[in-house]
Design a protein around this motif. Sequence first.
Motif, PDB file in Angstrom:
ATOM      1  N   PHE A 152       0.796  -0.997  -0.035  1.00  0.00           N
ATOM      2  CA  PHE A 152      -0.062   0.013   0.161  1.00  0.00           C
ATOM      3  C   PHE A 152       0.901   1.072   0.027  1.00  0.00           C
ATOM      4  O   PHE A 152       0.327   2.160  -0.867  1.00  0.00           O
ATOM      5  CB  PHE A 152      -1.019  -0.101   1.263  1.00  0.00           C
ATOM      6  CG  PHE A 152      -1.959  -1.086   1.128  1.00  0.00           C
ATOM      7  CD1 PHE A 152      -2.894  -0.918   0.361  1.00  0.00           C
ATOM      8  CD2 PHE A 152      -1.983  -2.111   2.005  1.00  0.00           C
ATOM      9  CE1 PHE A 152      -3.917  -1.920   0.361  1.00  0.00           C
ATOM     10  CE2 PHE A 152      -2.669  -3.265   2.030  1.00  0.00           C
ATOM     11  CZ  PHE A 152      -3.946  -3.142   1.011  1.00  0.00           C
ATOM     12  N   GLN A 153       1.746   1.083   0.785  1.00  0.00           N
ATOM     13  CA  GLN A 153       2.822   2.501   0.823  1.00  0.00           C
ATOM     14  C   GLN A 153       3.591   2.507  -0.336  1.00  0.00           C
ATOM     15  O   GLN A 153       3.674   3.799  -0.719  1.00  0.00           O
ATOM     16  CB  GLN A 153       3.682   2.305   1.980  1.00  0.00           C
ATOM     17  CG  GLN A 153       4.616   3.479   2.117  1.00  0.00           C
ATOM     18  CD  GLN A 153       3.479   4.845   2.628  1.00  0.00           C
ATOM     19  OE1 GLN A 153       2.700   4.642   3.457  1.00  0.00           O
ATOM     20  NE2 GLN A 153       3.821   5.848   1.783  1.00  0.00           N
ATOM     21  N   LEU A 154       3.996   1.546  -1.023  1.00  0.00           N
ATOM     22  CA  LEU A 154       4.649   1.751  -2.285  1.00  0.00           C
ATOM     23  C   LEU A 154       3.834   2.356  -3.290  1.00  0.00           C
ATOM     24  O   LEU A 154       4.358   3.353  -4.138  1.00  0.00           O
ATOM     25  CB  LEU A 154       5.078   0.278  -2.846  1.00  0.00           C
ATOM     26  CG  LEU A 154       6.386  -0.316  -2.080  1.00  0.00           C
ATOM     27  CD1 LEU A 154       6.600  -1.674  -2.549  1.00  0.00           C
ATOM     28  CD2 LEU A 154       7.648   0.414  -2.220  1.00  0.00           C
ATOM     29  N   GLU A 155       2.475   1.743  -3.507  1.00  0.00           N
ATOM     30  CA  GLU A 155       1.738   2.315  -4.310  1.00  0.00           C
ATOM     31  C   GLU A 155       1.441   3.701  -3.984  1.00  0.00           C
ATOM     32  O   GLU A 155       1.261   4.591  -5.233  1.00  0.00           O
ATOM     33  CB  GLU A 155       0.505   1.479  -4.455  1.00  0.00           C
ATOM     34  CG  GLU A 155      -0.446   1.660  -5.541  1.00  0.00           C
ATOM     35  CD  GLU A 155      -1.397   3.071  -5.438  1.00  0.00           C
ATOM     36  OE1 GLU A 155      -1.695   3.954  -6.279  1.00  0.00           O
ATOM     37  OE2 GLU A 155      -1.718   3.640  -4.088  1.00  0.00           O
ATOM     38  N   SER A 156       1.180   4.168  -2.915  1.00  0.00           N
ATOM     39  CA  SER A 156       0.807   5.475  -2.569  1.00  0.00           C
ATOM     40  C   SER A 156       2.077   6.414  -2.696  1.00  0.00           C
ATOM     41  O   SER A 156       1.769   7.603  -3.234  1.00  0.00           O
ATOM     42  CB  SER A 156       0.652   5.563  -1.154  1.00  0.00           C
ATOM     43  OG  SER A 156      -0.513   5.022  -0.625  1.00  0.00           O
ATOM     44  N   ASN A 157       3.350   5.946  -2.607  1.00  0.00           N
ATOM     45  CA  ASN A 157       4.377   6.809  -3.188  1.00  0.00           C
ATOM     46  C   ASN A 157       4.602   6.960  -4.728  1.00  0.00           C
ATOM     47  O   ASN A 157       4.695   8.229  -5.117  1.00  0.00           O
ATOM     48  CB  ASN A 157       5.633   6.046  -2.442  1.00  0.00           C
ATOM     49  CG  ASN A 157       5.868   6.390  -1.134  1.00  0.00           C
ATOM     50  OD1 ASN A 157       5.193   7.168  -0.646  1.00  0.00           O
ATOM     51  ND2 ASN A 157       6.840   5.398  -0.436  1.00  0.00           N
ATOM     52  N   TYR A 158       4.211   5.911  -5.372  1.00  0.00           N
ATOM     53  CA  TYR A 158       4.190   5.843  -6.833  1.00  0.00           C
ATOM     54  C   TYR A 158       3.183   6.877  -7.138  1.00  0.00           C
ATOM     55  O   TYR A 158       3.376   7.479  -8.198  1.00  0.00           O
ATOM     56  CB  TYR A 158       3.831   4.427  -7.087  1.00  0.00           C
ATOM     57  CG  TYR A 158       3.816   4.357  -8.681  1.00  0.00           C
ATOM     58  CD1 TYR A 158       5.006   4.412  -9.587  1.00  0.00           C
ATOM     59  CD2 TYR A 158       2.464   4.667  -9.691  1.00  0.00           C
ATOM     60  CE1 TYR A 158       4.987   4.319 -10.937  1.00  0.00           C
ATOM     61  CE2 TYR A 158       2.433   4.486 -10.796  1.00  0.00           C
ATOM     62  CZ  TYR A 158       3.744   4.278 -11.659  1.00  0.00           C
ATOM     63  OH  TYR A 158       3.649   4.191 -13.067  1.00  0.00           O
ATOM     64  N   GLN A 206      -7.703   0.078  -3.965  1.00  0.00           N
ATOM     65  CA  GLN A 206      -6.816   1.339  -4.167  1.00  0.00           C
ATOM     66  C   GLN A 206      -6.138   1.599  -5.513  1.00  0.00           C
ATOM     67  O   GLN A 206      -6.217   2.603  -5.926  1.00  0.00           O
ATOM     68  CB  GLN A 206      -5.506   0.835  -3.263  1.00  0.00           C
ATOM     69  CG  GLN A 206      -4.670   2.077  -2.895  1.00  0.00           C
ATOM     70  CD  GLN A 206      -3.488   1.945  -1.857  1.00  0.00           C
ATOM     71  OE1 GLN A 206      -3.829   1.316  -0.911  1.00  0.00           O
ATOM     72  NE2 GLN A 206      -2.242   2.394  -2.081  1.00  0.00           N
ATOM     73  N   LYS A 212       2.140   9.657  -5.960  1.00  0.00           N
ATOM     74  CA  LYS A 212       2.222  11.184  -5.774  1.00  0.00           C
ATOM     75  C   LYS A 212       2.908  11.804  -7.113  1.00  0.00           C
ATOM     76  O   LYS A 212       2.810  12.853  -7.071  1.00  0.00           O
ATOM     77  CB  LYS A 212       3.241  11.104  -4.679  1.00  0.00           C
ATOM     78  CG  LYS A 212       2.772  10.795  -3.326  1.00  0.00           C
ATOM     79  CD  LYS A 212       3.774  10.994  -2.161  1.00  0.00           C
ATOM     80  CE  LYS A 212       3.167  10.447  -0.989  1.00  0.00           C
ATOM     81  NZ  LYS A 212       4.151  10.328   0.238  1.00  0.00           N
ATOM     82  N   ARG A 263      -7.081   5.144  -8.168  1.00  0.00           N
ATOM     83  CA  ARG A 263      -6.392   6.209  -8.679  1.00  0.00           C
ATOM     84  C   ARG A 263      -6.609   6.586 -10.192  1.00  0.00           C
ATOM     85  O   ARG A 263      -6.192   7.308 -10.572  1.00  0.00           O
ATOM     86  CB  ARG A 263      -4.689   5.698  -8.689  1.00  0.00           C
ATOM     87  CG  ARG A 263      -4.322   5.206  -7.474  1.00  0.00           C
ATOM     88  CD  ARG A 263      -3.930   6.232  -6.629  1.00  0.00           C
ATOM     89  NE  ARG A 263      -3.660   5.779  -5.408  1.00  0.00           N
ATOM     90  CZ  ARG A 263      -3.369   6.578  -4.164  1.00  0.00           C
ATOM     91  NH1 ARG A 263      -3.863   7.819  -4.077  1.00  0.00           N
ATOM     92  NH2 ARG A 263      -2.922   6.036  -3.185  1.00  0.00           N
ATOM     93  N   GLU A 285      -7.129  -8.332   1.741  1.00  0.00           N
ATOM     94  CA  GLU A 285      -6.117  -7.535   1.571  1.00  0.00           C
ATOM     95  C   GLU A 285      -5.967  -7.334   0.201  1.00  0.00           C
ATOM     96  O   GLU A 285      -5.778  -6.208  -0.457  1.00  0.00           O
ATOM     97  CB  GLU A 285      -4.696  -8.213   2.147  1.00  0.00           C
ATOM     98  CG  GLU A 285      -4.406  -7.781   3.685  1.00  0.00           C
ATOM     99  CD  GLU A 285      -3.498  -8.580   4.426  1.00  0.00           C
ATOM    100  OE1 GLU A 285      -2.688  -9.036   3.919  1.00  0.00           O
ATOM    101  OE2 GLU A 285      -3.354  -8.491   5.639  1.00  0.00           O
TER     102      GLU A 285
END
Length: 84
Positions: A2-8, A40, A10, A44, A33
């Motif tokens: 989830f964090q990797l995708e959120s960073n991507y 998620q 941005k 986007r 999950e």
Amino acid sequence: MFQLESNYAKSNKAMKAQVYMYIGCEEGNMVKEMLAVEDQLKSRNYQGLSIQSKVLAGLSHHSAFAVLLTYGLQKALPKQSKDN
């Protein structure tokens, strides 16, 4: 994940990929999950992203592998004509 995708997200509006995710219905929290990852990614609206998932009825982590491998290969490989 989830964090990797959120960073991507941005700094990216496109994700050229075809994603197929399969999981056995008996895989506990992993089902929730996987569906959350799908939600998620879909939220986007990435240009070029095609994503599909399937929860495989009656299957566990080990028994789902043969089915998901077959489905995945059918999606990934081009169809053969009957002349080949």
